[in-house]
Design a protein around this motif. Structure first.
Motif, PDB file in Angstrom:
ATOM      1  N   LEU A 275       0.827  -1.209   0.000  1.00 28.85           N
ATOM      2  CA  LEU A 275       0.000   0.000   0.000  1.00 28.85           C
ATOM      3  C   LEU A 275       0.860   1.257   0.000  1.00 28.85           C
ATOM      4  O   LEU A 275       0.546   2.237  -0.692  1.00 28.85           O
ATOM      5  CB  LEU A 275      -0.927  -0.008   1.218  1.00 28.85           C
ATOM      6  N   LEU A 276       1.944   1.244   0.777  1.00 28.54           N
ATOM      7  CA  LEU A 276       2.849   2.399   0.780  1.00 28.54           C
ATOM      8  C   LEU A 276       3.488   2.580  -0.593  1.00 28.54           C
ATOM      9  O   LEU A 276       3.640   3.725  -1.070  1.00 28.54           O
ATOM     10  CB  LEU A 276       3.934   2.209   1.845  1.00 28.54           C
ATOM     11  N   TRP A 277       3.858   1.466  -1.204  1.00 29.74           N
ATOM     12  CA  TRP A 277       4.465   1.557  -2.534  1.00 29.74           C
ATOM     13  C   TRP A 277       3.486   2.169  -3.536  1.00 29.74           C
ATOM     14  O   TRP A 277       3.845   3.066  -4.300  1.00 29.74           O
ATOM     15  CB  TRP A 277       4.918   0.183  -3.003  1.00 29.74           C
ATOM     16  N   GLY A 278       2.249   1.709  -3.531  1.00 33.49           N
ATOM     17  CA  GLY A 278       1.259   2.272  -4.440  1.00 33.49           C
ATOM     18  C   GLY A 278       0.996   3.737  -4.171  1.00 33.49           C
ATOM     19  O   GLY A 278       0.868   4.545  -5.100  1.00 33.49           O
ATOM     20  N   THR A 279       0.934   4.126  -2.896  1.00 32.24           N
ATOM     21  CA  THR A 279       0.702   5.527  -2.544  1.00 32.24           C
ATOM     22  C   THR A 279       1.824   6.414  -3.046  1.00 32.24           C
ATOM     23  O   THR A 279       1.584   7.460  -3.669  1.00 32.24           O
ATOM     24  CB  THR A 279       0.562   5.657  -1.015  1.00 32.24           C
ATOM     25  N   LEU A 280       3.061   6.011  -2.769  1.00 28.10           N
ATOM     26  CA  LEU A 280       4.207   6.830  -3.191  1.00 28.10           C
ATOM     27  C   LEU A 280       4.348   6.837  -4.712  1.00 28.10           C
ATOM     28  O   LEU A 280       4.680   7.881  -5.305  1.00 28.10           O
ATOM     29  CB  LEU A 280       5.480   6.295  -2.538  1.00 28.10           C
ATOM     30  N   TYR A 281       4.082   5.712  -5.352  1.00 25.24           N
ATOM     31  CA  TYR A 281       4.217   5.622  -6.805  1.00 25.24           C
ATOM     32  C   TYR A 281       3.229   6.566  -7.498  1.00 25.24           C
ATOM     33  O   TYR A 281       3.602   7.366  -8.364  1.00 25.24           O
ATOM     34  CB  TYR A 281       3.974   4.182  -7.248  1.00 25.24           C
ATOM     35  N   VAL A 282       1.964   6.485  -7.107  1.00 23.20           N
ATOM     36  CA  VAL A 282       0.954   7.353  -7.712  1.00 23.20           C
ATOM     37  C   VAL A 282       1.248   8.825  -7.415  1.00 23.20           C
ATOM     38  O   VAL A 282       1.127   9.688  -8.288  1.00 23.20           O
ATOM     39  CB  VAL A 282      -0.450   6.967  -7.200  1.00 23.20           C
TER      40      VAL A 282
ATOM     41  N   GLU B 262      -5.588  11.542  -1.706  1.00 22.46           N
ATOM     42  CA  GLU B 262      -6.671  11.365  -2.676  1.00 22.46           C
ATOM     43  C   GLU B 262      -7.151   9.909  -2.705  1.00 22.46           C
ATOM     44  O   GLU B 262      -6.371   8.967  -2.566  1.00 22.46           O
ATOM     45  CB  GLU B 262      -6.195  11.779  -4.065  1.00 22.46           C
ATOM     46  N   THR B 263      -8.462   9.754  -2.882  1.00 25.73           N
ATOM     47  CA  THR B 263      -9.055   8.412  -2.868  1.00 25.73           C
ATOM     48  C   THR B 263      -9.805   8.088  -4.147  1.00 25.73           C
ATOM     49  O   THR B 263      -9.566   7.060  -4.791  1.00 25.73           O
ATOM     50  CB  THR B 263     -10.009   8.264  -1.667  1.00 25.73           C
ATOM     51  N   MET B 264     -10.760   8.950  -4.547  1.00 28.90           N
ATOM     52  CA  MET B 264     -11.659   8.613  -5.642  1.00 28.90           C
ATOM     53  C   MET B 264     -10.923   8.395  -6.960  1.00 28.90           C
ATOM     54  O   MET B 264     -11.240   7.473  -7.713  1.00 28.90           O
ATOM     55  CB  MET B 264     -12.718   9.702  -5.805  1.00 28.90           C
ATOM     56  N   ILE B 265      -9.960   9.233  -7.253  1.00 33.18           N
ATOM     57  CA  ILE B 265      -9.214   9.078  -8.514  1.00 33.18           C
ATOM     58  C   ILE B 265      -8.476   7.743  -8.527  1.00 33.18           C
ATOM     59  O   ILE B 265      -8.411   7.059  -9.559  1.00 33.18           O
ATOM     60  CB  ILE B 265      -8.245  10.256  -8.707  1.00 33.18           C
ATOM     61  N   VAL B 266      -7.926   7.363  -7.376  1.00 30.69           N
ATOM     62  CA  VAL B 266      -7.188   6.097  -7.305  1.00 30.69           C
ATOM     63  C   VAL B 266      -8.143   4.918  -7.469  1.00 30.69           C
ATOM     64  O   VAL B 266      -7.837   3.941  -8.153  1.00 30.69           O
ATOM     65  CB  VAL B 266      -6.423   6.006  -5.969  1.00 30.69           C
ATOM     66  N   VAL B 267      -9.320   4.995  -6.829  1.00 33.22           N
ATOM     67  CA  VAL B 267     -10.279   3.899  -6.932  1.00 33.22           C
ATOM     68  C   VAL B 267     -10.678   3.653  -8.379  1.00 33.22           C
ATOM     69  O   VAL B 267     -10.708   2.512  -8.855  1.00 33.22           O
ATOM     70  CB  VAL B 267     -11.525   4.198  -6.075  1.00 33.22           C
ATOM     71  N   LEU B 268     -10.999   4.731  -9.104  1.00 32.99           N
ATOM     72  CA  LEU B 268     -11.480   4.586 -10.473  1.00 32.99           C
ATOM     73  C   LEU B 268     -10.356   4.493 -11.494  1.00 32.99           C
ATOM     74  O   LEU B 268     -10.544   3.932 -12.569  1.00 32.99           O
ATOM     75  CB  LEU B 268     -12.394   5.760 -10.823  1.00 32.99           C
ATOM     76  N   GLY B 269      -9.198   5.058 -11.164  1.00 25.99           N
ATOM     77  CA  GLY B 269      -8.119   5.106 -12.149  1.00 25.99           C
ATOM     78  C   GLY B 269      -7.037   4.075 -11.967  1.00 25.99           C
ATOM     79  O   GLY B 269      -6.454   3.599 -12.954  1.00 25.99           O
ATOM     80  N   ALA B 270      -6.729   3.707 -10.718  1.00 24.64           N
ATOM     81  CA  ALA B 270      -5.607   2.795 -10.468  1.00 24.64           C
ATOM     82  C   ALA B 270      -6.044   1.419 -10.025  1.00 24.64           C
ATOM     83  O   ALA B 270      -5.237   0.495  -9.966  1.00 24.64           O
ATOM     84  CB  ALA B 270      -4.681   3.393  -9.411  1.00 24.64           C
ATOM     85  N   GLY B 271      -7.315   1.239  -9.658  1.00 29.32           N
ATOM     86  CA  GLY B 271      -7.780  -0.072  -9.241  1.00 29.32           C
ATOM     87  C   GLY B 271      -7.617  -0.292  -7.749  1.00 29.32           C
ATOM     88  O   GLY B 271      -7.382   0.645  -6.987  1.00 29.32           O
ATOM     89  N   ALA B 272      -7.705  -1.542  -7.326  1.00 28.38           N
ATOM     90  CA  ALA B 272      -7.644  -1.878  -5.900  1.00 28.38           C
ATOM     91  C   ALA B 272      -6.672  -3.008  -5.626  1.00 28.38           C
ATOM     92  O   ALA B 272      -6.755  -3.668  -4.586  1.00 28.38           O
ATOM     93  CB  ALA B 272      -9.035  -2.254  -5.394  1.00 28.38           C
ATOM     94  N   ALA B 273      -5.741  -3.257  -6.524  1.00 25.15           N
ATOM     95  CA  ALA B 273      -4.790  -4.361  -6.352  1.00 25.15           C
ATOM     96  C   ALA B 273      -3.605  -3.894  -5.527  1.00 25.15           C
ATOM     97  O   ALA B 273      -2.928  -2.926  -5.880  1.00 25.15           O
ATOM     98  CB  ALA B 273      -4.317  -4.865  -7.709  1.00 25.15           C
ATOM     99  N   ALA B 274      -3.349  -4.569  -4.417  1.00 21.65           N
ATOM    100  CA  ALA B 274      -2.223  -4.231  -3.546  1.00 21.65           C
ATOM    101  C   ALA B 274      -1.038  -5.119  -3.907  1.00 21.65           C
ATOM    102  O   ALA B 274      -1.027  -6.314  -3.597  1.00 21.65           O
ATOM    103  CB  ALA B 274      -2.627  -4.421  -2.080  1.00 21.65           C
ATOM    104  N   LYS B 275      -0.053  -4.551  -4.584  1.00 15.91           N
ATOM    105  CA  LYS B 275       1.101  -5.348  -4.991  1.00 15.91           C
ATOM    106  C   LYS B 275       2.300  -4.444  -5.230  1.00 15.91           C
ATOM    107  O   LYS B 275       2.171  -3.220  -5.394  1.00 15.91           O
ATOM    108  CB  LYS B 275       0.787  -6.141  -6.263  1.00 15.91           C
TER     109      LYS B 275
END
Length: 486
Positions: free
Chosen positions: A256-263, A409-422
């Motif tokens: 989750l931290l990786w996805g947050t920092l990456y986006v 930010e939450t909504m943009i990530v939900v609709l744009g990046a998906g929900a896969a934690a990897k």
């Protein structure tokens, strides 16, 4: 009596106290021939303040304490035998509140009389039917203890509301009369009024501190409860995020931290250069006519709801990146990706960088520009070597604000990046962030005391610490490169 009506009554008494207090002060001055110490309005304000402030404080305190007292009483009425196996007491208390609300609805529709409910002359099956008619569906058998607790809950709330209305209005009336009788020509009414304003300003200044303390406290206590159920070492160092509400969960925060920092990094790569160049052009090159049109047009981006940005990412940006970049180069087949969310989020935070940086660049003294030009520097050299270094602390603050906005930010990530934690370096792969998982873990009919739910607080506290670290870093940079001007 509802809270709204109580507030209206107190407001009417407050207005009445102001006019009566002002008129009484003028009357006393005319009768005694003595000059008032303060303006007549201050005497009216004194009566109005003593009428409203104690009453509103009691109202707020009552609304805060009454639910705690009533819930404590109801909790004592529910035996452990009526709690379902594997269930939570809080869910039973929620059923009590729901049934109590349904009883109010049934009584208001005239389907049931108050006396029949009180003396027990009507059986529970009939009451259950009437609750269903008003939209309160009861699943399974409801124990008699729960139904009796619902009746007590309803009566307690009703009695408390009546007592609250009487005491609040009586307090407002009593203090109003007391303040009215204290009025004298030599009374320092202005000091009383200004002292209240000063106290109000002090209280307002502590709101931010108390809010921060409340947020940190709520996160810390629930995080401690989480770590009592789940090992901290696995939370911070595991690379697998796989919550299973029936046991066997793996709750590692690293993906989750990786996805947050990456986006967030992708968003800042888009927003910072574009926003900074916009600010430089508007501040140093654009004319007044263009500036008056361009700056408000850019700031409109900040007013667009994030759900609209999310739909834009889902419908337009994601399919475009998938069809023209990901699939032709064999990098992915999904329209949800880090790059999709990052690009759209970068567009969203451009106004945060451009508008603040523009204001900061305009705040640089004109004397610095004139001195640079006097030494023979060109406009571009002046911008690079004089203006930007002078405005650097403020620009760092603008970038920090944009970074905080991107991280949260939450909504943009939900609709744009998906929900896969990897963990993945491919920007065309779907990933997720900490904020998205906080929402997902607290959404739905889940037991609040489970580690899969409490992990949301641990995620929130971790995100808070990261943001605090960014603030400390920005403060260090600002202090190191700060320029002071006379």
């Amino acid at each position: 009596m509802s809270v709204g009506i109580i507030i209206l009554v107190v407001a009417v008494l407050t207005a009445l106290g102001y006019f009566l207090g002002r008129r009484h002060a003028l009357s006393l001055s005319a009768q005694s021939g003595r000059k008032l110490h303060s303006l007549p309005g201050y005497y009216g304000q004194t009566v109005a303040l003593f009428t409203s402030i104690p009453a509103f404080l009691l109202l707020i305190l009552w609304l805060f304490v009454q639910p705690i007292v009533v819930d404590s009483r109801i909790d004592g009425m529910i035996p452990d035998s009526v709690i379902p196996e594997g269930g939570a007491r809080s869910l039973v208390i929620s059923d009590v509140r729901r049934i109590a609300g349904g009883l109010d609805a049934v009584l208001s529709h005239g389907e049931l009389s108050e006396s029949a409910l009180t003396d027990g002359s009507i059986d529970f099956s009939t009451i259950r039917t009437k609750l269903g008619e008003v939209g309160v569906a009861l699943a399974g058998d409801v124990p008699t203890e729960v139904f009796e607790a619902a009746k007590v809950y309803r009566d307690s709330i009703k009695t408390g509301a009546t007592a609250m209305a009487i005491l609040v209005i009586a307090l407002a009336f009593g203090f109003g009369i007391w303040a009215y009788r204290r009025i004298r020509p030599d009374m320092r009414a202005r000091n009383v009024s200004e002292g209240f304003v000063k106290s109000l300003l002090i209280a307002s200044s502590t709101v931010a501190i108390l809010t921060t303390a409340g947020i940190v406290g709520s996160l810390v206590f629930e995080t401690i409860n989480f770590f009592k159920m789940y090992p901290a070492s696995e939370f911070f160092f595991s690379t697998v995020w796989n919550p299973q509400f029936r046991g066997g969960s793996e709750l590692g925060i690293l993906p989750l931290l990786w996805g947050t920092l990456y986006v967030s990094v992708v968003a800042l790569i888009v927003a910072v250069p574009v926003g900074l160049m916009i600010a430089i052009y508007l501040a140093e090159y654009a004319g007044k006519t263009l500036r008056s049109f361009a700056k408000p047009a850019i700031e409109i981006l900040a007013g667009i709801p994030t759900i609209v940005y999310g739909l834009f990412a889902l419908v337009t940006v994601g399919p475009f990146l998938r069809d023209y970049f990901a699939q032709p180069f064999g990098l992915g087949n999904s329209s949800s990706s880090v790059l999709t969310a990052g690009l759209v989020m970068g567009i969203m935070i451009i106004p945060f960088v451009s508008s603040l940086s523009d204001d900061i660049i305009n705040a640089v003294p004109q004397a610095l520009r004139d001195g640079s030009y006097g030494l023979g520097a060109t406009q571009s050299e002046t911008i690079r070597q004089v203006i930007l270094p002078a405005a650097l602390p403020g620009i760092v603050g603008a970038i920090l604000l944009a970074a905080s906005r991107a991280i949260g930010e939450t909504m943009i990530v939900v609709l744009g990046a998906g929900a896969a934690a990897k963990l993945n370096l491919n920007p065309f792969e779907a990933m997720t962030t900490v904020t998205v998982k906080i929402v997902s873990q607290l959404t739905g009919d889940t037991e609040f005391a489970s580690p899969e739910t409490l992990v949301a607080f641990a995620l929130g506290l971790t995100l808070f610490v990261i943001t605090l670290g960014l603030n400390v870093l920005a403060l260090y940079i600002v202090r190191k490169y700060r320029e002071q001007y006379e």
